[in-house]
Design a protein around this motif. Structure first.
Motif, PDB file in Angstrom:
ATOM      1  N   ILE A 126       0.880  -1.109   0.518  1.00 12.86           N
ATOM      2  CA  ILE A 126      -0.314   0.034  -0.029  1.00 12.86           C
ATOM      3  C   ILE A 126       0.950   1.512  -0.147  1.00 12.86           C
ATOM      4  CG2 ILE A 126      -1.357   1.128   1.420  1.00 12.86           C
ATOM      5  CD1 ILE A 126      -3.191  -1.602   2.504  1.00 12.86           C
ATOM      6  N   THR A 127       0.473   1.823  -1.056  1.00 16.17           N
ATOM      7  CA  THR A 127       1.128   3.050  -0.829  1.00 16.17           C
ATOM      8  C   THR A 127      -0.159   4.546  -1.327  1.00 16.17           C
ATOM      9  OG1 THR A 127       1.837   3.336  -3.231  1.00 16.17           O
ATOM     10  CG2 THR A 127       3.536   2.658  -1.984  1.00 16.17           C
ATOM     11  N   GLY A 128       0.868   5.697  -1.004  1.00 18.64           N
ATOM     12  CA  GLY A 128      -0.361   6.515  -1.285  1.00 18.64           C
ATOM     13  C   GLY A 128      -0.137   7.636  -0.273  1.00 18.64           C
ATOM     14  N   SER A 129      -1.443   8.256   0.266  1.00 19.95           N
ATOM     15  CA  SER A 129      -1.698   9.333   0.602  1.00 19.95           C
ATOM     16  C   SER A 129      -1.853   9.171   2.177  1.00 19.95           C
ATOM     17  CB  SER A 129      -3.276  10.434   0.057  1.00 19.95           C
ATOM     18  OG  SER A 129      -3.361  10.903   1.552  1.00 19.95           O
ATOM     19  N   ILE A 169       2.058   7.591   2.358  1.00 22.09           N
ATOM     20  CA  ILE A 169       2.525   6.135   3.329  1.00 22.09           C
ATOM     21  C   ILE A 169       3.157   5.102   2.838  1.00 22.09           C
ATOM     22  CG2 ILE A 169      -0.083   5.249   3.321  1.00 22.09           C
ATOM     23  CD1 ILE A 169       0.491   4.481   5.849  1.00 22.09           C
ATOM     24  N   VAL A 170       4.069   3.863   3.331  1.00 26.37           N
ATOM     25  CA  VAL A 170       3.899   2.351   1.834  1.00 26.37           C
ATOM     26  C   VAL A 170       3.956   1.995   3.825  1.00 26.37           C
ATOM     27  CG1 VAL A 170       6.124   1.634   1.569  1.00 26.37           C
ATOM     28  CG2 VAL A 170       5.697   4.306   0.816  1.00 26.37           C
ATOM     29  N   LEU A 171       2.922   0.873   2.899  1.00 23.99           N
ATOM     30  CA  LEU A 171       3.003  -0.478   3.910  1.00 23.99           C
ATOM     31  C   LEU A 171       3.264  -1.685   3.581  1.00 23.99           C
ATOM     32  CD1 LEU A 171      -0.741   0.982   6.071  1.00 23.99           C
ATOM     33  CD2 LEU A 171       1.429   0.855   6.471  1.00 23.99           C
ATOM     34  N   ILE A 172       4.508  -1.976   3.601  1.00 22.30           N
ATOM     35  CA  ILE A 172       5.005  -3.449   3.399  1.00 22.30           C
ATOM     36  C   ILE A 172       4.672  -4.571   4.232  1.00 22.30           C
ATOM     37  CG2 ILE A 172       6.660  -4.441   2.027  1.00 22.30           C
ATOM     38  CD1 ILE A 172       7.932  -1.671   1.866  1.00 22.30           C
ATOM     39  N   PRO A 173       3.624  -5.579   3.887  1.00 24.43           N
ATOM     40  CA  PRO A 173       3.754  -6.796   4.048  1.00 24.43           C
ATOM     41  C   PRO A 173       4.290  -7.594   4.507  1.00 24.43           C
ATOM     42  CG  PRO A 173       2.030  -6.427   2.539  1.00 24.43           C
ATOM     43  CD  PRO A 173       2.749  -6.050   2.346  1.00 24.43           C
ATOM     44  N   THR A 201       6.211  11.157   6.382  1.00 23.98           N
ATOM     45  CA  THR A 201       6.068  10.277   6.196  1.00 23.98           C
ATOM     46  C   THR A 201       6.246   9.029   6.683  1.00 23.98           C
ATOM     47  OG1 THR A 201       7.509  11.226   3.875  1.00 23.98           O
ATOM     48  CG2 THR A 201       7.555   8.813   4.552  1.00 23.98           C
ATOM     49  N   LEU A 202       5.561   7.807   6.905  1.00 24.17           N
ATOM     50  CA  LEU A 202       5.553   6.396   7.204  1.00 24.17           C
ATOM     51  C   LEU A 202       5.722   5.739   6.456  1.00 24.17           C
ATOM     52  CD1 LEU A 202       4.288   5.296   9.737  1.00 24.17           C
ATOM     53  CD2 LEU A 202       2.305   5.072   9.501  1.00 24.17           C
ATOM     54  N   VAL A 203       6.247   4.772   6.986  1.00 23.74           N
ATOM     55  CA  VAL A 203       7.272   3.638   6.419  1.00 23.74           C
ATOM     56  C   VAL A 203       7.126   2.683   7.262  1.00 23.74           C
ATOM     57  CG1 VAL A 203       8.643   2.063   4.884  1.00 23.74           C
ATOM     58  CG2 VAL A 203       8.496   4.849   4.599  1.00 23.74           C
ATOM     59  N   ILE A 204       6.690   1.298   6.890  1.00 21.01           N
ATOM     60  CA  ILE A 204       6.200   0.500   7.865  1.00 21.01           C
ATOM     61  C   ILE A 204       6.614  -1.151   7.646  1.00 21.01           C
ATOM     62  CG2 ILE A 204       4.829  -0.788   9.310  1.00 21.01           C
ATOM     63  CD1 ILE A 204       2.482   1.788   9.694  1.00 21.01           C
ATOM     64  N   ASN A 228       9.971  21.645   6.917  1.00 18.31           N
ATOM     65  CA  ASN A 228       9.899  20.795   8.015  1.00 18.31           C
ATOM     66  C   ASN A 228       9.155  19.468   7.819  1.00 18.31           C
ATOM     67  OD1 ASN A 228      10.174  20.410  10.690  1.00 18.31           O
ATOM     68  ND2 ASN A 228       8.390  21.638  11.238  1.00 18.31           N
ATOM     69  N   ALA A 229       9.397  18.789   7.540  1.00 21.73           N
ATOM     70  CA  ALA A 229       9.901  16.679   7.741  1.00 21.73           C
ATOM     71  C   ALA A 229       9.668  16.151   8.908  1.00 21.73           C
ATOM     72  CB  ALA A 229      10.377  16.798   5.866  1.00 21.73           C
ATOM     73  N   VAL A 230       9.387  15.133   8.373  1.00 22.73           N
ATOM     74  CA  VAL A 230       9.133  14.812   9.576  1.00 22.73           C
ATOM     75  C   VAL A 230       8.782  13.507   8.945  1.00 22.73           C
ATOM     76  CG1 VAL A 230       8.737  13.308  11.472  1.00 22.73           C
ATOM     77  CG2 VAL A 230       8.503  15.969  11.666  1.00 22.73           C
ATOM     78  N   THR A 231       9.844  11.908   9.149  1.00 24.56           N
ATOM     79  CA  THR A 231       9.587  10.512   8.535  1.00 24.56           C
ATOM     80  C   THR A 231      10.190   9.572   9.607  1.00 24.56           C
ATOM     81  OG1 THR A 231      10.697  11.171   6.517  1.00 24.56           O
ATOM     82  CG2 THR A 231      11.024   9.329   6.266  1.00 24.56           C
ATOM     83  N   GLU A 232       8.583   8.591   9.203  1.00 28.79           N
ATOM     84  CA  GLU A 232       9.739   7.335  10.854  1.00 28.79           C
ATOM     85  C   GLU A 232       8.993   6.204   9.902  1.00 28.79           C
ATOM     86  OE1 GLU A 232       6.330   8.428  14.583  1.00 28.79           O
ATOM     87  OE2 GLU A 232       5.651   8.690  12.783  1.00 28.79           O
ATOM     88  N   ILE A 233      10.052   5.403  10.104  1.00 27.47           N
ATOM     89  CA  ILE A 233      10.250   3.926   9.245  1.00 27.47           C
ATOM     90  C   ILE A 233      10.231   2.953  10.462  1.00 27.47           C
ATOM     91  CG2 ILE A 233      12.197   2.725   8.331  1.00 27.47           C
ATOM     92  CD1 ILE A 233      12.545   5.398   6.886  1.00 27.47           C
ATOM     93  N   VAL A 234       9.493   1.972   9.949  1.00 27.16           N
ATOM     94  CA  VAL A 234       9.957   0.645  11.294  1.00 27.16           C
ATOM     95  C   VAL A 234       9.770  -0.685  10.032  1.00 27.16           C
ATOM     96  CG1 VAL A 234       8.442  -0.931  12.804  1.00 27.16           C
ATOM     97  CG2 VAL A 234       7.777   1.633  12.348  1.00 27.16           C
TER      98      VAL A 234
END
Length: 449
Positions: A126-129, A169-173, A201-204, A228-234
């Motif tokens: 899942i990618t997008g807004s 958002i990027v959701l990788i199962p 940005t949120l990457v999981i 002013n950017a914030v990115t979270e990566i799990v």
């Protein structure tokens, strides 16, 4: 609008008023949990304000944000129809280095489906807004959004959390391999002149997944603006994630970027930060080594000239033992450029068998260029193998003499040594298409210094 004689207080008040107005406009339209996060972040921002060296903040000692305050950037426009109008016809298109890449494009902080490109992604990715994902993928977003990026301690992060209207958002199962890179492009157009944008940005990446993520910040005009950017990566257990952040905005831009990463057990995370644009750039990168058997390779290259200023604050926090980390940053400075590097490696109690190494090097091509570097360790466990180093200098006279004695003219010899110096960073990029893209960016910057 609040009135005060202090420019910094006026700045904070104006943005706080905008955050309150935005939250009022979204009341009843978004889930309660996201409204609560925004409200908490607004309270934090009102308490924290923005950091200045005058407040005795060691982390901002060498980066003065008063020029940013004097610019008096206005809060972002939050009406979607105004921002999306720029997405239909930006003055110049965003970068598309490889048509095989899947691209998520946001223009002036808003997702643009027209400028996004669907590559060969697995159907379950899942990618997008991010604004849409708050509703369509609420459980995933709620579990991780604002969990790593602490809006209670950092003013810029609090501001982003309170006001960010959209993002990527990027959701990788789990057990999913993404073959082609996923590029997230944040485009600032002339519409942001004198204003701020707040990318989020949120990457999981799920367990045993793999992907390459590229986050690019680019301007389509020469007007000054604030990003002013914030990115979270799990990075889930056993996952393999490569993340490359490229900052190539115009040299009137102020860019503050906060990236928070969690690396779980047996996972691998590779980070690459490339800075060639911006007037004042501040990168806050924190990697939490949360699982045993994990490893991180953290690299960065900044190539700056004229009056550019780049500040890298890198923290790697080993919560547990039995993990590895290698960190290497290199800078090339010309003109009156200035760089700041503060690297902190933290080894918590009982985090035995940590293997960590940190190095920052700077090549000064001008007598007026300046590099301030401060590598540091905070070790609370004995059974570790850690090392750090830093160096600043100019081109080696013996190497220059050797090349010229072989018939190579002075300028060609100079460029050969400069390109060889930065190649240690670029050559670490494993994905050929990303390597070609980054190498071309740096080569172009060097040609125009």
């Amino acid at each position: 609008m609040a009135t005060t004689t202090n420019p910094l207080e006026t700045y904070v008040d104006d943005f706080a008023d905008a955050a309150r107005a935005y939250q009022a406009a979204r009341a009843g339209k978004d889930p309660d949990w996201i409204a609560n996060i925004r409200a908490e972040a607004l309270n934090s921002f009102r308490e924290l304000g923005l950091p200045t060296a005058r407040r005795g903040n060691e982390e901002w000692k060498y980066t003065d944000i008063r020029p940013l305050i004097r610019q008096a950037f206005s809060p972002p426009v939050i009406e979607p129809h105004v921002i999306l109008s720029a997405a239909k016809n930006p003055s110049t298109p965003p970068p598309t280095p490889n048509p095989a890449w899947h691209t998520i494009t946001l223009v002036d902080g808003r997702y643009s489906p027209d400028l996004s490109a669907s590559g060969s992604l697995p159907n379950n990715v899942i990618t997008g807004s991010l604004a849409e994902a708050v509703h369509s993928n609420a459980d995933d977003v709620r579990a991780h959004l604002a969990r790593l990026a602490d809006h209670t301690e950092h003013g810029f992060t609090a501001l982003n959390t309170a006001l960010a209207a959209d993002g990527a958002i990027v959701l990788i199962p789990p057990q999913t391999a993404v073959e082609q890179p996923i590029q997230i492009v944040y485009v600032s157009t002339e519409q942001t002149q004198g204003a701020a944008s707040l990318p989020r940005t949120l990457v999981i990446a799920g367990e045993d997944s793999s992907a390459s993520i590229i986050e690019t910040h680019v301007s389509t005009s020469e007007h000054p603006h604030l990003t002013n950017a914030v990115t979270e990566i799990v990075v889930g257990a056993g996952a393999n994630v490569s993340y490359c952040k490229i900052q190539q905005e115009n040299e009137s831009t102020y860019n503050v970027s906060t990236t928070q990463v969690e690396v779980n057990e047996n996972a691998s995370f590779r980070s690459m930060a490339i800075d060639v644009g911006g007037r004042l750039t501040r990168n806050n990168l924190t990697i939490v080594m949360a699982g045993e058997g994990s490893n991180s390779d953290v690299r960065g290259a900044y190539v700056i000239s004229r009056d550019q200023h780049v500040d890298n604050q890198v923290t790697v926090d080993h919560l547990v033992g039995h993990n590895d980390m290698n960190e290497l940053y290199k800078g090339i400075l010309d003109g009156r450029a200035r760089s700041v590097f503060h690297g902190s490696i933290i080894v918590r109690p009982n985090a035995a068998k940590v293997n960590a190494n940190q190095v920052d090097k700077n090549l000064l091509l001008s007598n007026e260029a300046e590099a301030d570097t401060k590598p540091a360790f905070w070790i609370y466990c004995d059974d570790v193998l850690c090392g750090h180093g830093a160096a600043c200098g100019n081109l080696d006279d013996d190497a220059m003499f050797y090349l010229q004695s072989r018939g190579i003219d002075e300028e060609d010899a100079r460029m050969m040594l400069i390109r060889a110096y930065v190649s240690e960073i670029v050559d670490a990029i494993r994905e050929p298409s990303i390597y070609d893209h980054v190498a071309a960016l740096i080569a172009d910057k060097l040609d125009n210094m």
